[in-house]
Structure formats: structure tokens, C-alpha cells
Scaffold this motif. Structure first.
Motif, PDB file in Angstrom:
ATOM      1  N   VAL A   1       0.865  -1.175   0.000  1.00 32.88           N
ATOM      2  CA  VAL A   1       0.000   0.000   0.000  1.00 32.88           C
ATOM      3  C   VAL A   1       0.905   1.229   0.000  1.00 32.88           C
ATOM      4  CG1 VAL A   1      -1.926  -1.103   1.197  1.00 32.88           C
ATOM      5  CG2 VAL A   1      -0.127   0.042   2.522  1.00 32.88           C
ATOM      6  N   ALA A   2       0.320   2.351  -0.360  1.00 33.39           N
ATOM      7  CA  ALA A   2       1.093   3.585  -0.412  1.00 33.39           C
ATOM      8  C   ALA A   2       0.915   4.384   0.872  1.00 33.39           C
ATOM      9  CB  ALA A   2       0.655   4.414  -1.618  1.00 33.39           C
ATOM     10  N   PHE A   3       1.737   5.398   1.019  1.00 31.20           N
ATOM     11  CA  PHE A   3       1.599   6.306   2.147  1.00 31.20           C
ATOM     12  C   PHE A   3       0.303   7.102   1.994  1.00 31.20           C
ATOM     13  CE2 PHE A   3       6.170   5.581   1.669  1.00 31.20           C
ATOM     14  CZ  PHE A   3       6.491   5.154   2.960  1.00 31.20           C
ATOM     15  N   SER A   4      -0.355   7.363   3.092  1.00 26.28           N
ATOM     16  CA  SER A   4      -1.663   8.026   3.050  1.00 26.28           C
ATOM     17  C   SER A   4      -1.567   9.444   2.498  1.00 26.28           C
ATOM     18  CB  SER A   4      -2.273   8.050   4.448  1.00 26.28           C
ATOM     19  OG  SER A   4      -1.429   8.750   5.348  1.00 26.28           O
ATOM     20  N   THR A   5      -0.384  10.020   2.516  1.00 21.27           N
ATOM     21  CA  THR A   5      -0.218  11.398   2.046  1.00 21.27           C
ATOM     22  C   THR A   5       0.046  11.467   0.548  1.00 21.27           C
ATOM     23  OG1 THR A   5       2.129  11.226   2.593  1.00 21.27           O
ATOM     24  CG2 THR A   5       0.664  12.201   4.261  1.00 21.27           C
ATOM     25  N   GLU A   6       0.140  10.321  -0.110  1.00 23.81           N
ATOM     26  CA  GLU A   6       0.567  10.291  -1.509  1.00 23.81           C
ATOM     27  C   GLU A   6      -0.585   9.899  -2.430  1.00 23.81           C
ATOM     28  OE1 GLU A   6       4.148   8.283  -4.238  1.00 23.81           O
ATOM     29  OE2 GLU A   6       3.459   7.259  -2.423  1.00 23.81           O
ATOM     30  N   LEU A   7      -0.673  10.587  -3.558  1.00 22.21           N
ATOM     31  CA  LEU A   7      -1.602  10.200  -4.617  1.00 22.21           C
ATOM     32  C   LEU A   7      -0.812   9.491  -5.725  1.00 22.21           C
ATOM     33  CD1 LEU A   7      -3.855  13.383  -4.950  1.00 22.21           C
ATOM     34  CD2 LEU A   7      -4.517  11.139  -4.031  1.00 22.21           C
ATOM     35  N   PRO A   8      -1.441   8.535  -6.419  1.00 21.67           N
ATOM     36  CA  PRO A   8      -0.679   7.752  -7.399  1.00 21.67           C
ATOM     37  C   PRO A   8      -0.486   8.468  -8.733  1.00 21.67           C
ATOM     38  CG  PRO A   8      -2.939   6.967  -7.313  1.00 21.67           C
ATOM     39  CD  PRO A   8      -2.809   8.011  -6.241  1.00 21.67           C
ATOM     40  N   PRO A   9       0.629   8.159  -9.406  1.00 28.81           N
ATOM     41  CA  PRO A   9       0.772   8.583 -10.805  1.00 28.81           C
ATOM     42  C   PRO A   9      -0.179   7.777 -11.682  1.00 28.81           C
ATOM     43  CG  PRO A   9       2.605   7.175 -10.179  1.00 28.81           C
ATOM     44  CD  PRO A   9       1.774   7.364  -8.939  1.00 28.81           C
ATOM     45  N   TYR A  10      -0.618   8.377 -12.768  1.00 25.66           N
ATOM     46  CA  TYR A  10      -1.516   7.706 -13.713  1.00 25.66           C
ATOM     47  C   TYR A  10      -1.027   7.909 -15.139  1.00 25.66           C
ATOM     48  CZ  TYR A  10      -5.598   5.693 -11.379  1.00 25.66           C
ATOM     49  OH  TYR A  10      -6.442   4.870 -10.669  1.00 25.66           O
ATOM     50  N   VAL A  11      -1.187   6.868 -15.958  1.00 30.28           N
ATOM     51  CA  VAL A  11      -0.893   6.944 -17.385  1.00 30.28           C
ATOM     52  C   VAL A  11      -2.196   6.773 -18.155  1.00 30.28           C
ATOM     53  CG1 VAL A  11       0.474   6.039 -19.295  1.00 30.28           C
ATOM     54  CG2 VAL A  11       1.360   5.899 -16.952  1.00 30.28           C
TER      55      VAL A  11
ATOM     56  N   PHE B   1       2.221  -2.246 -14.848  1.00 27.81           N
ATOM     57  CA  PHE B   1       2.273  -0.924 -14.209  1.00 27.81           C
ATOM     58  C   PHE B   1       1.429  -0.868 -12.933  1.00 27.81           C
ATOM     59  CE2 PHE B   1       3.315  -0.097 -18.673  1.00 27.81           C
ATOM     60  CZ  PHE B   1       4.536   0.542 -18.512  1.00 27.81           C
ATOM     61  N   THR B   2       0.201  -1.372 -12.990  1.00 27.11           N
ATOM     62  CA  THR B   2      -0.670  -1.233 -11.821  1.00 27.11           C
ATOM     63  C   THR B   2      -0.124  -1.995 -10.618  1.00 27.11           C
ATOM     64  OG1 THR B   2      -2.058  -3.080 -12.584  1.00 27.11           O
ATOM     65  CG2 THR B   2      -2.744  -0.846 -13.202  1.00 27.11           C
ATOM     66  N   SER B   3       0.529  -3.140 -10.854  1.00 28.55           N
ATOM     67  CA  SER B   3       1.062  -3.918  -9.733  1.00 28.55           C
ATOM     68  C   SER B   3       2.285  -3.257  -9.108  1.00 28.55           C
ATOM     69  CB  SER B   3       1.414  -5.339 -10.194  1.00 28.55           C
ATOM     70  OG  SER B   3       2.426  -5.311 -11.197  1.00 28.55           O
ATOM     71  N   ARG B   4       2.830  -2.258  -9.782  1.00 22.86           N
ATOM     72  CA  ARG B   4       3.956  -1.499  -9.232  1.00 22.86           C
ATOM     73  C   ARG B   4       3.512  -0.175  -8.593  1.00 22.86           C
ATOM     74  NH1 ARG B   4       6.004  -4.856 -12.759  1.00 22.86           N
ATOM     75  NH2 ARG B   4       8.162  -5.560 -12.498  1.00 22.86           N
ATOM     76  N   GLY B   5       2.212   0.117  -8.692  1.00 18.08           N
ATOM     77  CA  GLY B   5       1.719   1.332  -8.070  1.00 18.08           C
ATOM     78  C   GLY B   5       1.527   2.490  -9.021  1.00 18.08           C
ATOM     79  N   ILE B   6       1.331   2.189 -10.310  1.00 14.53           N
ATOM     80  CA  ILE B   6       1.063   3.221 -11.320  1.00 14.53           C
ATOM     81  C   ILE B   6      -0.304   2.924 -11.925  1.00 14.53           C
ATOM     82  CG2 ILE B   6       1.803   4.254 -13.506  1.00 14.53           C
ATOM     83  CD1 ILE B   6       4.665   3.332 -12.799  1.00 14.53           C
ATOM     84  N   GLY B   7      -1.241   3.878 -11.828  1.00 17.56           N
ATOM     85  CA  GLY B   7      -2.570   3.674 -12.369  1.00 17.56           C
ATOM     86  C   GLY B   7      -2.598   3.830 -13.881  1.00 17.56           C
ATOM     87  N   VAL B   8      -3.572   3.186 -14.507  1.00 15.36           N
ATOM     88  CA  VAL B   8      -3.769   3.280 -15.959  1.00 15.36           C
ATOM     89  C   VAL B   8      -5.233   3.622 -16.224  1.00 15.36           C
ATOM     90  CG1 VAL B   8      -3.822   1.985 -18.134  1.00 15.36           C
ATOM     91  CG2 VAL B   8      -1.899   1.673 -16.552  1.00 15.36           C
ATOM     92  N   ALA B   9      -5.464   4.527 -17.168  1.00 13.31           N
ATOM     93  CA  ALA B   9      -6.832   4.850 -17.596  1.00 13.31           C
ATOM     94  C   ALA B   9      -6.907   4.710 -19.113  1.00 13.31           C
ATOM     95  CB  ALA B   9      -7.208   6.263 -17.175  1.00 13.31           C
ATOM     96  N   GLU B  10      -7.666   3.728 -19.573  1.00 11.39           N
ATOM     97  CA  GLU B  10      -7.889   3.559 -21.011  1.00 11.39           C
ATOM     98  C   GLU B  10      -9.103   4.398 -21.397  1.00 11.39           C
ATOM     99  OE1 GLU B  10      -6.622  -0.776 -22.505  1.00 11.39           O
ATOM    100  OE2 GLU B  10      -8.347  -0.799 -21.189  1.00 11.39           O
ATOM    101  N   VAL B  11      -8.928   5.284 -22.353  1.00  9.09           N
ATOM    102  CA  VAL B  11     -10.006   6.194 -22.738  1.00  9.09           C
ATOM    103  C   VAL B  11     -10.578   5.789 -24.094  1.00  9.09           C
ATOM    104  CG1 VAL B  11     -10.639   8.592 -23.171  1.00  9.09           C
ATOM    105  CG2 VAL B  11      -8.895   8.051 -21.437  1.00  9.09           C
TER     106      VAL B  11
END
Length: 660
Positions: A415-425, A447-457
Motif C-alpha cells: 500500500v502507499a503512504f496516506s499522504t501520496e496520490l498515485p501517478p496515472y498513465v 504498471f498497476t502492480s507497481r503502483g502506477i494507475g492506468v486509464a484507457e479512454v
């Protein structure tokens, strides 16, 4: 499980999904068909040079690869190819014909022997190419599409319906190939013979239209000597897209048409012209014909049809042609590819879900039971590491709806630190007339399993949501797609899902264009990954690409002769001086759709700028990467870019050197 959950910064989570694992699972089965009672299909082999092999499922349920390396079952007709094989069962066993990628010849193959060529080689331009073969039920030949280059230019080409003898007599003799139509239509699909063998039906269309803009449904009489008479147009037109046609047992034509704004199924009497809707719904029973021979429906023997249908996502169902009722197959699959075959009450298709990659599925239309019969999904890691996607819609400019799939960072051990928002691609799909399906993709999981979000548009212009949604991109390419991707990215930041300062965009082909335009016209993204892109509209639209898409920009951007300034104004290559964000540019050197020259001109205009970037060109790769080693390099380079720009610390990733 039992392992302690670690608190770690986004982007530094340890993941069992490495680039090699993702590469080994790249690609999926295609082109299902029956040979007698046996199910056959093609499958990718990323670790064997990216070839596609032909797979046979024998009566005892055994899967076997029919063709060893280096045979590669793939057509280059219109560059995207399509149905590249067909087969029939004889007393002596199966006989299949297939297109071999390296020389584009049609071959005949009986398991246990060596493939034998059926068609000749031509040294003119791109040579002779074939797609959508169908064995003739009475003549010893296959009927298919012939694409023939008449000169060295990419648009020096003609296409006709042709018959190729199965005895090999045309292997060295072009004249032994019988042309069944003239080349009055620039593009054609393979012919479908009526049950009595007296008529043939196929689709045709012409520049500047693409097949999802408008096609003609053509019917011709078959003469006594096996030729085709003068074709008649019985449906379709400049603003009506017929995506597929098949003959019903009663001699009527079942076809998909978007005349009401959605690809729905119709029955047409070819003599009277009377047309009846079979299932009128605001959803799609067809799609964009990027590959010749795509099949969204297959007719059964008893007044039923198997259909791939839906709005956005697609299901596999059985349609009663008399009542219009559809009963969907039960099972975990939420997405089906446009590849179907039917025999008796058996239907085979290709299904996937957010938890499983594409696999070959058999549906018993009599019982409604479905099961996996080939390319079965096998979890290479604990599926708890897979992303958990959300189907979302967002509001874009002027309040328009934008469809997207959001994949938040997910790892059972971190999990991430509560003060941090994730990067997204933000991922922009190709086409642009296409759609990102909601299926398991280990490249996204990487990417998502390393803590980087993905948004397919699925930006305006995407398929699956009707013609009106598709037409949003008419003359608006580089505007609507860019606005929609930005709207999703900013909405995720505004709602607290993503870190506004750590947004990236990535895309390939037309998605590479969207990524590049986004970097030259917006300040939304901190960096971007651009794969085999279009960067220069003027040159691409005036002879630099292949014939199929050579006039695509006439509808996407506007007529070049009337709007030359629009072509220049929207092209990233004209505005390289506007780029300030670091980027990664990836290109296949054998790409004839988006040629490397586009990347080279773009980079030349950047020479005076100090923008951190990297350019990696791959020998032996074309449009869309197929080799495992390429995919590994791409994913690791992409992750390294995000690590450097976003301040991440992913373990064990080679450093990508950025030119400054």
C-alpha cells in the motif's frame, strides 16, 4: 498469503509481473474455424520471432501446432490482413490453405506433409497478396481476395475476387488464377456462395470512404463456367456501413448494417430488395472492418445465429432470427473478438474478461453451455496481482460523455503512504476507429502492480457506442481525442484519484498521434510514451502510408486540397518546438503504415531544443510489435521514463538514458 503488507511509495512496489512475463503473454488467438468437426485457429508465438501458427484441436481434445517455425500464418492485404486460412476435411484427412507472411503466397497443407505453394510470386511493388479464402464446395479451388501491386508506389494496387486452383497449377503461372470480378471497387471482401451455389455476395467500397463510413453489398450470378456475372448493389451506400454478409439456408442474405445508427442485423431478399430488421437494438452487432473476414455473426442450421453483440463490451449470444430474442452464453467472459464459426449446433469464438486473457470458447447452441477448448487462460502469477478495473464515464467539453476504463494501482503486498496520490498513465487506443476492450492485459498489470494507475479512454470516435459517437471524430482528429483524454486525466486528478503533477499519456499508431498531439497542445501531462505514431499529416496523407488508409484523413481531418493549413496546424511535427515534457518514442523500422521517416523528421526538428527524450527503433518490427524481446525493451524503457519523471524507484529496471 500471510505475507506482511508493506507501505511503500507508488511506483516502487515489488511485482511478480515482469516485462518478460508480460511479453510472453502478448497477443491472442484469432481466426477460429471448423475443419470437418475439428476446431482450428491461429495463435501468436512471441518467442518465435512473433510468428502466428495454426493450431488444431483433434477429436480427443489434444491441441497441436500444425506448422513449425518459421511458417507464419498472416496476410498483408490492406496491411492489416484478416482471415488468412481455411480448411476442409477429406477422406484422407484435413486439407488447409493458408497465407505465409514472408512471401504472401497461398499454400496448401495436409498434416504430415510439407506445405506446397498455390500462388506465384510477383516482383512488382508489394507483389501478390491473398486473404479470406473459402474452398469452393464443388470446384477444386479456393475463392478469395487478390491484392495485386501494379507499380512501386503504395497506392499502385488493385483488388479483385479471385479463384485459385488447389492443384498447384497457378504456383508459377499468374494466368492460372481466375479473376472473378473486375477492379471497379478499390476494396473487396471475400465472396460468400449461396446454398445452391448460384449466387455470390461480397462487400465493396472505394476511396475516400473507410468501411465503417460506407460499403456496398454486392450480389452476382454464378455462371455455368464458374465465373461471376455483373454485380448488383442490393444494400449499403456512401453513408451506410455493411460490415458482414452471409447467406441463410432459404437463399436470403443476413447482413449487419448501421443504417439506424447501430450495426444491427437484417434479412434481405436479393430479388425483391425487401429488408427486415432481425433484432432492432441500440447496440452493435458489427464493428469496424479493419481485417477482411472478421465475423460478428455466424448462422446455424436451424434459424439461429451466433452473435457477438453489445454496447461497449461484447457478449456471445444466440439470436433467434424469427423472434429477435437473444440468449447470451453463461460464463466469465465479458468481451468477444469478431471471430466466430458454427457447425451444427456448435459455435466457437474467442472470449476474455478482466481476469482472463482471450481463449477459444465453444458454445453449444442447443444447451446454452459454454466451455474453453483452446488457448486456455492459465494464471502465470497469483491473480490477486491483476488490476481491478472500473467502468467509468466522464463529462468532456460541452457536456459530452466519455467512456473509459480506470485501473487503479493494485498489489496485495503493498500500500502507499496516506499522504501520496498515485501517478496515472492515460492510454489512447489505436485506430482511431477502434476501442479498448476491458480484458486482462499483463502490460497494464505490469504498471498497476507497481503502483502506477492506468486509464484507457474510449474517446469520441471509438466504436461500440453507435455511429453518432463514432462520428464525433469526423474532421476533429487531434481535437476531440486529445480533449477527451485530457478531460479524463484531469477528472481523475480533481476527484483525488490521481496526482495532478504525475500524469502521463501513451499510445500506439493513432494513439501515438493522440499522445504526441497532447504533448504539443496541452500542459496536462508530465511525460509521454509514443509508439509507431503518425506525426506529420501532410506527408502521411499524400503518399507516405499504405493504400487502405491513404485517404482516411479526408474524413478524420478534412479534404487535404481544401484544408492544407489544418493538416499543418494539427501535426506534432510542425510544432516540435512546443514540447517541453520528456518523452519516449518507439518505432519499428519495417513499418509501412506509420513509417520511420515520420519519427526521424520529428526528431530533427527537436535538435535545437533541450527536451529530455529517447528514441528506440527496432529492426524486424512492423506496425505493432510482435517479438517478445521488443516488448520487454518497450515496457522497461517506459517504466524507466516514468520513474525518472515522477521520482519513482522501481526495483530492478534498466535505466533509460534520456537525451538532453
Amino acid at each position: 498469503m500471510g505475507d506482511k503488507v508493506q507501505t511503500l511509495a507508488y511506483g516502487s512496489w515489488p511485482s511478480p509481473i515482469d516485462a518478460a512475463l508480460a511479453a510472453a503473454h502478448d497477443g491472442h488467438p484469432e481466426s477460429v474455424g471448423f475443419v470437418g468437426d475439428e476446431a482450428w485457429w491461429t495463435e501468436p508465438r512471441p518467442t518465435e520471432g512473433g510468428r502466428r501458427t495454426l493450431v488444431r484441436r483433434t477429436a480427443d481434445g489434444t491441441e497441436e501446432s500444425v506448422l513449425p517455425a518459421p511458417w507464419n500464418v498472416r496476410s498483408r492485404v490492406m496491411e492489416y490482413g484478416g482471415q488468412a486460412w481455411a480448411g476442409l476435411m477429406r477422406d484422407t484427412g484435413p486439407l488447409v490453405v493458408f497465407v505465409n507472411f514472408a512471401d504472401q503466397r497461398l499454400y496448401r497443407h495436409e498434416p504430415g506433409g510439407e506445405p506446397r505453394p498455390l500462388t506465384p510470386v510477383s516482383s512488382v511493388g508489394g507483389g501478390l497478396r491473398w486473404v479470406d479464402p473459402r474452398p469452393h464446395p464443388e470446384r477444386d479451388e479456393v475463392w478469395c481476395v487478390l491484392e495485386e501491386f501494379t507499380g512501386e508506389g503504395p497506392t499502385d494496387v488493385r483488388r479483385v475476387v479471385a479463384a485459385v486452383p488447389l492443384d498447384g497449377s497457378a504456383a508459377e503461372d499468374r494466368d492460372a488464377v481466375r479473376e472473378l470480378t473486375d477492379d471497379s471497387h478499390r476494396f473487396v471482401t471475400g465472396p460468400r456462395l449461396s446454398p445452391d451455389g448460384r449466387r455470390a455476395a461480397w462487400l465493396g467500397w472505394d476511396h475516400p470512404r473507410m468501411p465503417w463510413d460506407g460499403t456496398s453489398l454486392l450480389v452476382a450470378e454464378v455462371t455455368g463456367d464458374g465465373l461471376l456475372g455483373e454485380p448488383r448493389t442490393v444494400a449499403g451506400g456512401p453513408e451506410e456501413s455493411v460490415a458482414q454478409v452471409e447467406w441463410a439456408a432459404d437463399g436470403t442474405l443476413v447482413h449487419s448494417s448501421d443504417t439506424t445508427g447501430y450495426w444491427n442485423l437484417y434479412r434481405l431478399d436479393p430479388d425483391s430488395g425487401e429488408r427486415t430488421a432481425l433484432c432492432a437494438r441500440e447496440e452493435e452487432f458489427g464493428g469496424p472492418l479493419w481485417k477482411v473476414g472478421s465475423r460478428w455473426f455466424a448462422l446455424l442450421d436451424d434459424g439461429l445465429a451466433a452473435v457477438v453483440h453489445g454496447r461497449g463490451a461484447t457478449a456471445l449470444g444466440i439470436l433467434d432470427l424469427d423472434t429477435g430474442q437473444v440468449v447470451d452464453a453463461a460464463g466469465p467472459w465479458t468481451e468477444f473478438a469478431p471471430s466466430l464459426a458454427a457447425r451444427g449446433s456448435r459455435v466457437i469464438g474467442i472470449g476474455a474478461s478482466p481476469r482472463s486473457a482471450y481463449e477459444v470458447v465453444e458454445l453449444d447452441a442447443a444447451t446454452g453451455e459454454a466451455r474453453v477448448i483452446g488457448a486456455a487462460h492459465d494464471d502465470p502469477v497469483d491473480p490477486s496481482h491483476y488490476p481491478e478495473p472500473q467502468i467509468r464515464s466522464f463529462l468532456g467539453p460541452a457536456g459530452r460523455e466519455i467512456h473509459a476504463h480506470v485501473y487503479p494501482p493494485h498489489n496485495p503486498g503493498a500500500v502507499a503512504f496516506s499522504t501520496e496520490l498515485p501517478p496515472y498513465v492515460v492510454w489512447a487506443h489505436g485506430g482511431p476507429t477502434g476501442r479498448a476492450p476491458l480484458v486482462l492485459d499483463l502490460a497494464i498489470a505490469y504498471f498497476t502492480s507497481r503502483g502506477i494507475g492506468v486509464a484507457e479512454v474510449n474517446y469520441g470516435g471509438s466504436t461500440g457506442y453507435g455511429r453518432e459517437y463514432r462520428n464525433r471524430l469526423r474532421e476533429q482528429w487531434g481535437v476531440v481525442d486529445v480533449e477527451d483524454c485530457a478531460a479524463v486525466a484531469l477528472a481523475l486528478a480533481d476527484e483525488g484519484t490521481a496526482d495532478r503533477t504525475r500524469l502521463a499519456i501513451r499510445g500506439g499508431s493513432a494513439g501515438g498521434w493522440t499522445a504526441a498531439v497532447s504533448l504539443t497542445t496541452t500542459d496536462v501531462y508530465a511525460c509521454g510514451t509514443i509508439l509507431y505514431p503518425i506525426l506529420d499529416l501532410t506527408n502521411w496523407g499524400s503518399g507516405e502510408t499504405h493504400d487502405f488508409e491513404s485517404q482516411y484523413l479526408e474524413s478524420l481531418v478534412g479534404p487535404l486540397a481544401e484544408e492544407p493549413m489544418r493538416y499543418a496546424e494539427r501535426s506534432p511535427s510542425e510544432h516540435a518546438d512546443r514540447i517541453t515534457a520528456p518523452f519516449l518514442l518507439l518505432q519499428g523500422l519495417d513499418d509501412v503504415i506509420c513509417p520511420p521517416a515520420q519519427c526521424e523528421r520529428f526528431l530533427a526538428r527537436l535538435e535545437e531544443r533541450r527536451v529530455p527524450h529517447a528514441y528506440i527503433a527496432f529492426e524486424g518490427e512492423g506496425h505493432g510489435f510482435r517479438r517478445a524481446e521488443t516488448t520487454v525493451r518497450v515496457l522497461e524503457a517506459e517504466l524507466s521514463l516514468y520513474a525518472q519523471v515522477f521520482g519513482l524507484n522501481p526495483p530492478g529496471i534498466p535505466n533509460l538514458e534520456l537525451t538532453k
